[in-house]
Design a protein around this motif. Sequence first.
Motif, PDB file in Angstrom:
ATOM      1  N   PHE A 302       1.598  12.486  -3.621  1.00  0.00           N
ATOM      2  CA  PHE A 302       0.567  11.460  -3.531  1.00  0.00           C
ATOM      3  C   PHE A 302      -0.805  12.060  -3.790  1.00  0.00           C
ATOM      4  O   PHE A 302      -0.980  13.290  -3.791  1.00  0.00           O
ATOM      5  CB  PHE A 302       0.576  10.786  -2.167  1.00  0.00           C
ATOM      6  CG  PHE A 302       0.329  11.739  -1.011  1.00  0.00           C
ATOM      7  CD1 PHE A 302      -0.954  12.170  -0.697  1.00  0.00           C
ATOM      8  CD2 PHE A 302       1.382  12.198  -0.240  1.00  0.00           C
ATOM      9  CE1 PHE A 302      -1.190  13.051   0.356  1.00  0.00           C
ATOM     10  CE2 PHE A 302       1.162  13.082   0.813  1.00  0.00           C
ATOM     11  CZ  PHE A 302      -0.124  13.508   1.112  1.00  0.00           C
ATOM     12  N   VAL A 320      -4.663   6.466  -0.027  1.00  0.00           N
ATOM     13  CA  VAL A 320      -3.622   7.353  -0.543  1.00  0.00           C
ATOM     14  C   VAL A 320      -2.634   6.543  -1.361  1.00  0.00           C
ATOM     15  O   VAL A 320      -2.149   5.504  -0.908  1.00  0.00           O
ATOM     16  CB  VAL A 320      -2.901   8.070   0.620  1.00  0.00           C
ATOM     17  CG1 VAL A 320      -1.692   8.831   0.110  1.00  0.00           C
ATOM     18  CG2 VAL A 320      -3.853   9.017   1.332  1.00  0.00           C
ATOM     19  N   SER A 322       0.876   6.947  -4.164  1.00  0.00           N
ATOM     20  CA  SER A 322       1.873   7.790  -4.821  1.00  0.00           C
ATOM     21  C   SER A 322       1.593   7.848  -6.310  1.00  0.00           C
ATOM     22  O   SER A 322       1.166   6.860  -6.922  1.00  0.00           O
ATOM     23  CB  SER A 322       3.283   7.234  -4.581  1.00  0.00           C
ATOM     24  OG  SER A 322       3.644   7.328  -3.224  1.00  0.00           O
ATOM     25  N   PHE A 333      -0.991   5.112 -11.113  1.00  0.00           N
ATOM     26  CA  PHE A 333      -0.754   4.643  -9.750  1.00  0.00           C
ATOM     27  C   PHE A 333      -0.323   3.190  -9.797  1.00  0.00           C
ATOM     28  O   PHE A 333      -1.037   2.343 -10.335  1.00  0.00           O
ATOM     29  CB  PHE A 333      -2.016   4.775  -8.898  1.00  0.00           C
ATOM     30  CG  PHE A 333      -2.597   6.156  -8.858  1.00  0.00           C
ATOM     31  CD1 PHE A 333      -2.105   7.106  -7.983  1.00  0.00           C
ATOM     32  CD2 PHE A 333      -3.619   6.515  -9.721  1.00  0.00           C
ATOM     33  CE1 PHE A 333      -2.631   8.384  -7.950  1.00  0.00           C
ATOM     34  CE2 PHE A 333      -4.164   7.784  -9.710  1.00  0.00           C
ATOM     35  CZ  PHE A 333      -3.665   8.729  -8.825  1.00  0.00           C
ATOM     36  N   PRO A 387       6.822   6.159  -6.684  1.00  0.00           N
ATOM     37  CA  PRO A 387       7.132   7.582  -6.843  1.00  0.00           C
ATOM     38  C   PRO A 387       8.390   7.831  -7.655  1.00  0.00           C
ATOM     39  O   PRO A 387       8.520   8.874  -8.307  1.00  0.00           O
ATOM     40  CB  PRO A 387       7.285   8.077  -5.399  1.00  0.00           C
ATOM     41  CG  PRO A 387       7.598   6.851  -4.603  1.00  0.00           C
ATOM     42  CD  PRO A 387       6.854   5.744  -5.269  1.00  0.00           C
ATOM     43  N   ASP A 494       9.480   8.078   2.286  1.00  0.00           N
ATOM     44  CA  ASP A 494       8.086   7.908   1.913  1.00  0.00           C
ATOM     45  C   ASP A 494       7.682   6.503   2.352  1.00  0.00           C
ATOM     46  O   ASP A 494       8.058   5.524   1.721  1.00  0.00           O
ATOM     47  CB  ASP A 494       7.917   8.064   0.400  1.00  0.00           C
ATOM     48  CG  ASP A 494       6.449   8.106  -0.029  1.00  0.00           C
ATOM     49  OD1 ASP A 494       5.604   8.385   0.837  1.00  0.00           O
ATOM     50  OD2 ASP A 494       6.164   7.853  -1.212  1.00  0.00           O
TER      51      ASP A 494
END
Length: 499
Positions: A302, A320, A322, A333, A387, A494
């Motif tokens: 991340f 934040v 990933s 993103f 991700p 996650d």
Amino acid sequence: MTARLDALLGRVTMYRLVLYGLAILFVVGLVFSLLGVVRPGDALGMLASAAVLVVVSLLANLVFSRLFRLTPHAESTLITAGLLYFILPPTLTPEALGGAAIAGVAAIASKYLLAFRGRHVFNPAAVGALAIGFTGLSFGAWWPGNPWMLPFVVVLAFLILFRTRRLPMAGVYVAVGLAVAAAQYTFFGLGPVAGLQYAATQSALWFFVGFMLTEPLTLPPRRWQQLLSAALAAVLYFAVFRFGPLYNSPEFALLVVNLFAFLVGQRRGIRLEFAGRRRLSPSSWEFDFRPLRPVAFRPGQFMELTLPHGGSDARGSRRVFSIASARGEMLRFGIRLPEKASSFKRALLDLEPGTRVSATSVGGDFVLPKDPTRPLLLVAGGIGVTPFIGHLEGIEGQGRDVAVVYAISSPDDLAYAEQLRAAGCRVAIASAVRPDELPVGWTWIGPGRLSGEALLTAVPDAARRSVYLSGPPSMVAALRSALRRAGARRIHTDVFVGY
């Protein structure tokens, strides 16, 4: 319980949570001082010290930010002032208040002067506390280490550690710290029990680990590095030593592990140029950023973006996300934007190509095993698929055995369909209604929320695979439990908190 706590804490950013925690401790300490059980008679000194640190820190940050032509971050400055308030002894004496002012200026100055290529190196509060200790005007008292304050400090530290997923790191720090304290007390003839009691109830151990050690900007990127730094900090905190002006103290321990984190992590600031956006689904977008300098990362990690904007809400100006790419030429993103999006996401949507933004850190351990023969199960909930897009791009051409289970509210919410199709892996979709068309090799699990039973039916050999779960806390917690009962042992998670 875990999912409920995630949902509750996810309503505010980590920075805002720390700031609220410091404010609560300030009120608690003030009340206890008035009651005569914590620093009796120091209530006015507490108010004076807090006022000096807040005002001086904000003014210093304003001056330095203008000198360096950077946007000031008020929350970060208030947190630094709050940490110094609990490190230095509250007082009304002009000399000590002057020392607090100097500590505040030194702390804020360190954010700008002790940065390497734009990279934040040291915890500012620790710099301020160590600097003022050399002058003799004040010292690190760490006064929250008091039995009356202990329950409040422990609870608030736990909430911060839980929110930031740093409980394993805290566990290592506490275990090593208690062991070192017990050994030293035994060596000095006082016995291990006395050492354990002192470390656990009379020291500032809990405040240090909850509010300072796990500060994200000065952490190493990988978990094993974080655990190692926690053990190192515990030794430097509790092992008695002195080398000239340096001796065991929380602030010195923190600065040493900050330096370790700098050496093993990203050693320069991250600047990105916005390249464009594209819509993934009615409720999600992909944002592309071009790094001005190479950024090292592994697929699945991340990055924390900083986007100062007017009218910032409780979610703040740092978030934040990933990384949905495998290589650093372009950082992508995937972000969900609900109808009532945060001010940060609205500002993100308003970015014009060419706009430059900064990122504070890269990290995370949600990375695939290097062994290409190990079969994988990737389970995503909503935008939690992000991700996995980086993962699949990173293993392209390896011929790995990959099964993907993707839970969405409706077929319209299917993001990254093209990338999943190009990866050639097995994909099972869980959605309220059956999609009109599915690519060859894709299946529809059925209506309703993705359950552990449905997941295991779709992927009967899930227990032999390395499992990666990404999505809302409630989904991740339920599926992890189901997979463990089914015999899966290699499970990585996650959690997308606060979406």
